[in-house]
Motif scaffolding. Structure first.
Motif, PDB file in Angstrom:
ATOM      1  N   ARG A 202       0.833  -1.220   0.000  1.00  0.00           N
ATOM      2  CA  ARG A 202       0.000   0.000   0.000  1.00  0.00           C
ATOM      3  C   ARG A 202       0.859   1.258   0.000  1.00  0.00           C
ATOM      4  O   ARG A 202       0.521   2.255  -0.638  1.00  0.00           O
ATOM      5  N   ARG A 203       1.975   1.218   0.730  1.00  0.00           N
ATOM      6  CA  ARG A 203       2.866   2.393   0.758  1.00  0.00           C
ATOM      7  C   ARG A 203       3.356   2.722  -0.649  1.00  0.00           C
ATOM      8  O   ARG A 203       3.502   3.889  -1.009  1.00  0.00           O
ATOM      9  N   PHE A 204       3.613   1.701  -1.438  1.00  0.00           N
ATOM     10  CA  PHE A 204       4.110   1.921  -2.804  1.00  0.00           C
ATOM     11  C   PHE A 204       2.995   2.346  -3.757  1.00  0.00           C
ATOM     12  O   PHE A 204       3.274   2.910  -4.812  1.00  0.00           O
ATOM     13  N   LEU A 205       1.755   2.070  -3.380  1.00  0.00           N
ATOM     14  CA  LEU A 205       0.626   2.409  -4.243  1.00  0.00           C
ATOM     15  C   LEU A 205      -0.137   3.630  -3.727  1.00  0.00           C
ATOM     16  O   LEU A 205      -1.331   3.772  -3.948  1.00  0.00           O
ATOM     17  N   THR A 206       0.591   4.522  -3.038  1.00  0.00           N
ATOM     18  CA  THR A 206       0.003   5.741  -2.483  1.00  0.00           C
ATOM     19  C   THR A 206       0.724   6.949  -3.057  1.00  0.00           C
ATOM     20  O   THR A 206       1.958   6.981  -3.084  1.00  0.00           O
ATOM     21  N   ARG A 207      -0.038   7.923  -3.532  1.00  0.00           N
ATOM     22  CA  ARG A 207       0.568   9.160  -4.046  1.00  0.00           C
ATOM     23  C   ARG A 207       1.180   9.968  -2.903  1.00  0.00           C
ATOM     24  O   ARG A 207       0.653   9.981  -1.797  1.00  0.00           O
ATOM     25  N   GLY A 208       2.270  10.657  -3.213  1.00  0.00           N
ATOM     26  CA  GLY A 208       2.881  11.562  -2.245  1.00  0.00           C
ATOM     27  C   GLY A 208       2.274  12.951  -2.349  1.00  0.00           C
ATOM     28  O   GLY A 208       1.528  13.261  -3.287  1.00  0.00           O
ATOM     29  N   ALA A 209       2.612  13.819  -1.404  1.00  0.00           N
ATOM     30  CA  ALA A 209       2.044  15.173  -1.371  1.00  0.00           C
ATOM     31  C   ALA A 209       2.381  15.954  -2.640  1.00  0.00           C
ATOM     32  O   ALA A 209       1.569  16.736  -3.128  1.00  0.00           O
ATOM     33  N   ASN A 210       3.590  15.743  -3.187  1.00  0.00           N
ATOM     34  CA  ASN A 210       4.028  16.498  -4.367  1.00  0.00           C
ATOM     35  C   ASN A 210       4.264  15.606  -5.583  1.00  0.00           C
ATOM     36  O   ASN A 210       4.896  16.048  -6.548  1.00  0.00           O
ATOM     37  N   SER A 211       3.770  14.373  -5.547  1.00  0.00           N
ATOM     38  CA  SER A 211       4.114  13.434  -6.625  1.00  0.00           C
ATOM     39  C   SER A 211       3.103  13.435  -7.772  1.00  0.00           C
ATOM     40  O   SER A 211       3.251  12.662  -8.722  1.00  0.00           O
ATOM     41  N   GLY A 212       2.072  14.295  -7.684  1.00  0.00           N
ATOM     42  CA  GLY A 212       1.083  14.338  -8.760  1.00  0.00           C
ATOM     43  C   GLY A 212       0.470  12.962  -8.986  1.00  0.00           C
ATOM     44  O   GLY A 212       0.047  12.302  -8.031  1.00  0.00           O
ATOM     45  N   PRO A 213       0.467  12.476 -10.233  1.00  0.00           N
ATOM     46  CA  PRO A 213      -0.140  11.173 -10.507  1.00  0.00           C
ATOM     47  C   PRO A 213       0.780   9.993 -10.188  1.00  0.00           C
ATOM     48  O   PRO A 213       0.381   8.842 -10.328  1.00  0.00           O
ATOM     49  N   ARG A 214       2.004  10.273  -9.738  1.00  0.00           N
ATOM     50  CA  ARG A 214       2.990   9.203  -9.572  1.00  0.00           C
ATOM     51  C   ARG A 214       2.830   8.471  -8.247  1.00  0.00           C
ATOM     52  O   ARG A 214       2.708   9.093  -7.182  1.00  0.00           O
ATOM     53  N   LEU A 215       2.851   7.135  -8.340  1.00  0.00           N
ATOM     54  CA  LEU A 215       3.001   6.274  -7.172  1.00  0.00           C
ATOM     55  C   LEU A 215       4.487   5.934  -7.068  1.00  0.00           C
ATOM     56  O   LEU A 215       5.308   6.533  -7.753  1.00  0.00           O
ATOM     57  N   LEU A 216       4.854   4.967  -6.229  1.00  0.00           N
ATOM     58  CA  LEU A 216       6.254   4.561  -6.145  1.00  0.00           C
ATOM     59  C   LEU A 216       6.504   3.456  -7.168  1.00  0.00           C
ATOM     60  O   LEU A 216       6.119   2.306  -6.963  1.00  0.00           O
ATOM     61  N   GLY A 217       7.103   3.834  -8.286  1.00  0.00           N
ATOM     62  CA  GLY A 217       7.378   2.870  -9.344  1.00  0.00           C
ATOM     63  C   GLY A 217       6.282   2.761 -10.391  1.00  0.00           C
ATOM     64  O   GLY A 217       6.445   2.047 -11.378  1.00  0.00           O
ATOM     65  N   TRP A 218       5.165   3.458 -10.184  1.00  0.00           N
ATOM     66  CA  TRP A 218       4.031   3.367 -11.111  1.00  0.00           C
ATOM     67  C   TRP A 218       3.498   4.757 -11.434  1.00  0.00           C
ATOM     68  O   TRP A 218       3.783   5.714 -10.722  1.00  0.00           O
ATOM     69  N   ASP A 219       2.662   4.820 -12.452  1.00  0.00           N
ATOM     70  CA  ASP A 219       1.975   6.053 -12.836  1.00  0.00           C
ATOM     71  C   ASP A 219       0.471   5.791 -12.769  1.00  0.00           C
ATOM     72  O   ASP A 219       0.036   4.637 -12.836  1.00  0.00           O
ATOM     73  N   THR A 220      -0.320   6.846 -12.648  1.00  0.00           N
ATOM     74  CA  THR A 220      -1.780   6.701 -12.626  1.00  0.00           C
ATOM     75  C   THR A 220      -2.396   7.671 -13.632  1.00  0.00           C
ATOM     76  O   THR A 220      -1.751   8.645 -14.032  1.00  0.00           O
ATOM     77  N   PRO A 221      -3.644   7.418 -14.058  1.00  0.00           N
ATOM     78  CA  PRO A 221      -4.266   8.310 -15.043  1.00  0.00           C
ATOM     79  C   PRO A 221      -4.563   9.688 -14.467  1.00  0.00           C
ATOM     80  O   PRO A 221      -4.882   9.813 -13.291  1.00  0.00           O
ATOM     81  N   GLU A 222      -4.447  10.683 -15.319  1.00  0.00           N
ATOM     82  CA  GLU A 222      -4.938  12.020 -14.972  1.00  0.00           C
ATOM     83  C   GLU A 222      -6.157  12.266 -15.850  1.00  0.00           C
ATOM     84  O   GLU A 222      -6.052  12.344 -17.065  1.00  0.00           O
ATOM     85  N   LEU A 223      -7.311  12.345 -15.231  1.00  0.00           N
ATOM     86  CA  LEU A 223      -8.569  12.325 -15.985  1.00  0.00           C
ATOM     87  C   LEU A 223      -9.134  13.708 -16.277  1.00  0.00           C
ATOM     88  O   LEU A 223     -10.106  13.839 -17.005  1.00  0.00           O
ATOM     89  N   ASN A 224      -8.544  14.761 -15.707  1.00  0.00           N
ATOM     90  CA  ASN A 224      -9.122  16.104 -15.881  1.00  0.00           C
ATOM     91  C   ASN A 224      -8.235  17.030 -16.697  1.00  0.00           C
ATOM     92  O   ASN A 224      -8.298  18.251 -16.564  1.00  0.00           O
ATOM     93  N   LEU A 225      -7.398  16.455 -17.540  1.00  0.00           N
ATOM     94  CA  LEU A 225      -6.513  17.274 -18.357  1.00  0.00           C
ATOM     95  C   LEU A 225      -7.222  17.763 -19.614  1.00  0.00           C
ATOM     96  O   LEU A 225      -8.176  17.137 -20.082  1.00  0.00           O
TER      97      LEU A 225
END
Length: 246
Positions: A202-225
């Motif tokens: 779960r720690r690796f699959l959680t966004r950081g305060a300044n990481s935007g869409p980035r998880l640890l080692g992964w990326d996530t969709p940005e749906l409002n661009l």
């Protein structure tokens, strides 16, 4: 290809689970040569979520003739902005993570990943350096002088580093990739039970305060661009993944 980056993150995750890596420790704790100026502020977490401030890419292969020379050049890189502020994808982050895994485990990245990731997760068709027989089964990823290139890493920086690096070098099959995805989707559970704890996963699959869409080692969709992200517009915001050149 870029599957290698999430596998490197998985190797880091296992070492975090074992207490051998602290995500919020400076990288220089594990790689003393990565120090000086803004580099002192770069943490392992920042390499994983791409907030390190390092530039996206550097063609080390143009100046390096060996793995040692490529690593020497990697250590001379400096952040181009304040670490921790903003996520900007960088190959260099994954390359450094590979070196962190080697420094902490005391073995080459490919040997550690094979022994501690591929074998326990029963990913028998996933490897660095496929044999000549397996190369014939590999989809060509480039053409060189009119001939298809099979089973060789399609990344010149990884090639000069010996074919196995934190950012590239792994070959796999569709079935093994599905098995690999299940380990993440099941909260760190492998074919023989819990491999890494659900808490660490779960720690690796959680966004950081300044990481935007980035998880640890992964990326996530940005749906409002204004323009759809590489994930498209029909995907769930619970999804995560990684793009790749090859």
């Amino acid at each position: 290809g870029s599957t290698s980056k999430s596998v490197t993150a998985l190797a880091v995750m296992q070492l975090v689970e074992g207490g051998q890596i602290d995500l919020d420790a400076p990288v220089r704790r594990y790689l003393p040569r990565f120090s000086g100026g803004l580099k002192n502020r770069v943490t392992v977490r920042m390499l994983l979520d791409h907030t390190s401030g390092l530039r996206s890419y550097a063609p080390f292969f143009k100046r390096a003739r060996s793995r040692a020379q490529a690593i020497e050049l990697l250590y001379t890189e400096r952040p181009t902005r304040r670490p921790g502020d903003l996520p900007v994808y960088s190959d260099l982050n994954a390359m450094l993570l590979g070196l962190v895994v080697e420094a902490v485990s005391g073995m080459p990245l490919d040997r550690f990943v094979t022994r501690e990731v591929f074998e326990p997760l029963e990913l028998g068709q996933t490897m660095y350096h496929p044999s000549p027989a397996l190369r014939r089964r590999t989809v060509p990823s480039a053409v060189w002088r009119g001939q298809p290139v099979q089973g060789q890493v399609n990344d010149p920086n990884a090639a000069v580093m010996g074919g196995a690096a934190g950012h590239a070098g792994i070959f796999s099959t569709g079935l093994d990739l599905a098995r690999y995805a299940q380990v993440w989707l099941r909260g760190g559970t492998g074919p023989n039970g819990q491999w890494v704890s659900a808490t660490t996963t779960r720690r690796f699959l959680t966004r950081g305060a300044n990481s935007g869409p980035r998880l640890l080692g992964w990326d996530t969709p940005e749906l409002n661009l204004a323009e759809p992200s590489l994930f498209g517009t029909l995907i769930s915001d619970a999804a995560y993944g990684h793009t790749g050149f090859t």
